[in-house]
Design an enzyme around this catalytic site. Structure first.
Site, PDB file in Angstrom:
ATOM      1  N   CYS A 270       2.960   7.282 -34.271  1.00 58.27           N
ATOM      2  CA  CYS A 270       4.443   7.308 -34.314  1.00 58.27           C
ATOM      3  C   CYS A 270       4.904   7.033 -35.740  1.00 58.27           C
ATOM      4  CB  CYS A 270       5.030   6.276 -33.354  1.00 58.27           C
ATOM      5  SG  CYS A 270       4.280   6.246 -31.714  1.00 58.27           S
ATOM      6  N   GLY A 274       7.608   7.860 -42.238  1.00 58.13           N
ATOM      7  CA  GLY A 274       6.519   7.685 -43.192  1.00 58.13           C
ATOM      8  C   GLY A 274       6.617   6.483 -44.100  1.00 58.13           C
ATOM      9  N   GLY A 275       7.606   5.604 -43.893  1.00 58.19           N
ATOM     10  CA  GLY A 275       7.725   4.433 -44.754  1.00 58.19           C
ATOM     11  C   GLY A 275       6.520   3.516 -44.671  1.00 58.19           C
ATOM     12  N   ASP A 339       3.724   1.644 -34.111  1.00 61.34           N
ATOM     13  CA  ASP A 339       5.147   1.351 -34.325  1.00 61.34           C
ATOM     14  C   ASP A 339       5.906   2.205 -33.318  1.00 61.34           C
ATOM     15  OD1 ASP A 339       7.636   0.709 -35.249  1.00 61.34           O
ATOM     16  OD2 ASP A 339       7.419   1.656 -37.204  1.00 61.34           O
ATOM     17  N   CYS A 392      11.264  -2.458 -33.551  1.00 65.48           N
ATOM     18  CA  CYS A 392      12.474  -3.004 -34.171  1.00 65.48           C
ATOM     19  C   CYS A 392      13.446  -3.404 -33.075  1.00 65.48           C
ATOM     20  CB  CYS A 392      13.097  -2.034 -35.173  1.00 65.48           C
ATOM     21  SG  CYS A 392      13.515  -0.412 -34.498  1.00 65.48           S
TER      22      CYS A 392
END
Length: 450
Positions: A270, A274-275, A339, A392
């Site tokens: 996931c 791309g951070g 993530d 998050c």
């Protein structure tokens, strides 16, 4: 999410658009058509004529602000409406909220806020609404105390959140729920991640001093920099060359906590946009392989774009992490970063449209998806390997409850205590709440396969 090609900006001689009308149209895309705010806003701003580019900041301020205070503004508007407007006039209702937002939360001269909002009705091709808007806004100016009483009478209005979400947060965080809701309504800071392959954080901060940009190091990570005030990325020294990236400090723990070692094979499931993929490559050199996976081709393209700016590369795969048979080559991974999709209740201050777009019925679906992803990824992990689960979200059902249930289903899995002081310990993992140490809300848990 499909990529769209924005229409080119109109030339300098094009007719000017009323910024309030543009903001109302953006809000209609979000509130009526459930589009993402950042996407709807970007597509509107790119069509502004060249002689109106300076209005972009005002349009953005209004669009984000109305959504941040949406439930409060709705309660205020209801005080001055004899009856709800028809569904076909939803744009006028949103334009009323635009006017109320300026009067309640912006430093705009009151007469200008009223006049410009009323005039915006013409651009929406609803001349009849000018008298209606003028009457409502001037009634508000005469009867602010009445409006404030309506706000105070409703928790949803006073905290500007949907009632169901207030109840979810209050149940999970009985001592902290009010602070969380207040933090969700604050303007988010601009936080950067320094690429330590290129320079130390202190060296990058020295470049800020030369550029006249006020910033400071954030104490809980080695890479995070907090700006005193947001600036455009084009003003950040070295941004286009990959010296720095925009990423909240709470998200910067992922690469450190995954603890990947040189020579290891790593999966970032996931992974878009791309951070975290980029940070993994910056943080750990000489990995045997980093595979970045996402379900949608357009989102995989975002990973590619981000890595290209950093001058880094990974093996990019389009596939569903819950169905590895369609893309996995059979070789196990030493580390997996999961993530997972979530309610995003920890990042509402950055994405206030979450308050409108998220529904209570979404939670069971998300929990099911998260469980499917964990079950799909677990067989891909080597014995002795680690899986880092990240959301998050601040809701227990997606976080510690999800991981507790996984540990019950898998006796070969055990929790690894996280070497971090940020946040607070939960039954499993650690939770950072929105606003704590200027960070977004994030949850982390690490699972070892014995």
């Amino acid at each position: 999410m499909k990529r769209t090609t924005p229409r080119p900006a109109r030339h300098a001689g094009a007719a000017r658009s009323n910024p309030r009308a543009v903001a109302a149209k953006v809000l209609e895309e979000v509130a009526v058509h459930s589009r993402y705010l950042d996407t709807a806003l970007a597509q509107s701003l790119v069509t502004l004529p060249d002689n109106q580019k300076n209005d972009a900041a005002l349009i953005q301020e209004i669009a984000y602000g109305v959504l941040r205070w949406f439930h409060q503004l709705e309660a205020v508007a209801a005080v001055f409406l004899d009856k709800p407007l028809k569904e076909k006039d939803r744009d006028i209702h949103l334009l009323l909220l635009v006017g109320l937002y300026q009067l309640r939360h912006m430093r705009v001269a009151r007469h200008a806020a009223v006049t410009e909002t009323v005039e915006a009705a013409a651009e929406l091709k609803k001349i009849w609404a000018k008298n209606f808007l003028n009457a409502c806004l001037r009634s508000y100016l005469r009867e602010e105390a009445r409006a404030q009483a309506a706000v105070a009478a409703s928790p949803s209005a006073s905290f500007s959140h949907p009632f169901w979400l207030i109840e979810e947060i209050r149940r999970d965080w009985p001592e902290d729920w009010e602070k969380i809701l207040i933090a969700n309504n604050e303007r988010p800071p601009l936080v950067l991640r320094v690429n330590q392959r290129r320079q130390t954080r202190d060296q990058y901060l020295a470049r800020f001093v030369q550029a006249g940009i006020a910033a400071k190091a954030m104490p809980l990570t080695d890479t995070a920099v907090l700006l005193d005030r947001p600036v455009a990325v084009s003003e950040l020294p070295g941004f286009t060359h990959g010296d720095v990236s925009v990423q909240d400090a709470a998200a910067q723990f992922a690469a450190v906590l995954l603890d990947a070692q040189p020579g290891e094979r790593v999966l970032d499931a996931c992974a878009a946009p791309g951070g975290k993929t980029g940070h993994l490559l910056e943080h750990t050199s000489e990995l045997a392989e980093l595979m970045a996976l996402d379900k949608e081709p357009a989102r995989v393209a975002l990973i590619e774009d981000n890595l290209a700016r950093l001058g880094l590369s990974a093996k990019l795969i389009t596939g569903d992490a819950a169905n590895p048979a369609a893309w996995w080559d059979g070789r196990p991974f030493d580390r997996i970063l999961a993530d997972v999709p979530c309610s995003a209740t920890g990042v509402i201050r950055r994405h206030p449209d979450i308050k409108l777009r998220r529904r209570p019925e979404d939670l069971p679906k998300l929990v099911t998806t998260q469980a499917r992803l964990l079950e799909g990824l677990w067989p891909l992990l080597k014995p002795g390997g680690k899986l880092l689960y990240v959301t998050c979200s601040i809701l227990a059902v997606e976080n510690e409850n999800q991981l507790s249930a996984f540990l019950v289903r898998h006796p070969e899995a055990r929790e690894v205590m996280l070497p971090m002081s940020a946040g607070r310990a939960r039954a499993v993992g650690r939770q950072i709440l929105p606003g704590e140490a200027s960070m977004d809300g994030f949850y982390y848990a690490c699972i070892h396969k014995s």
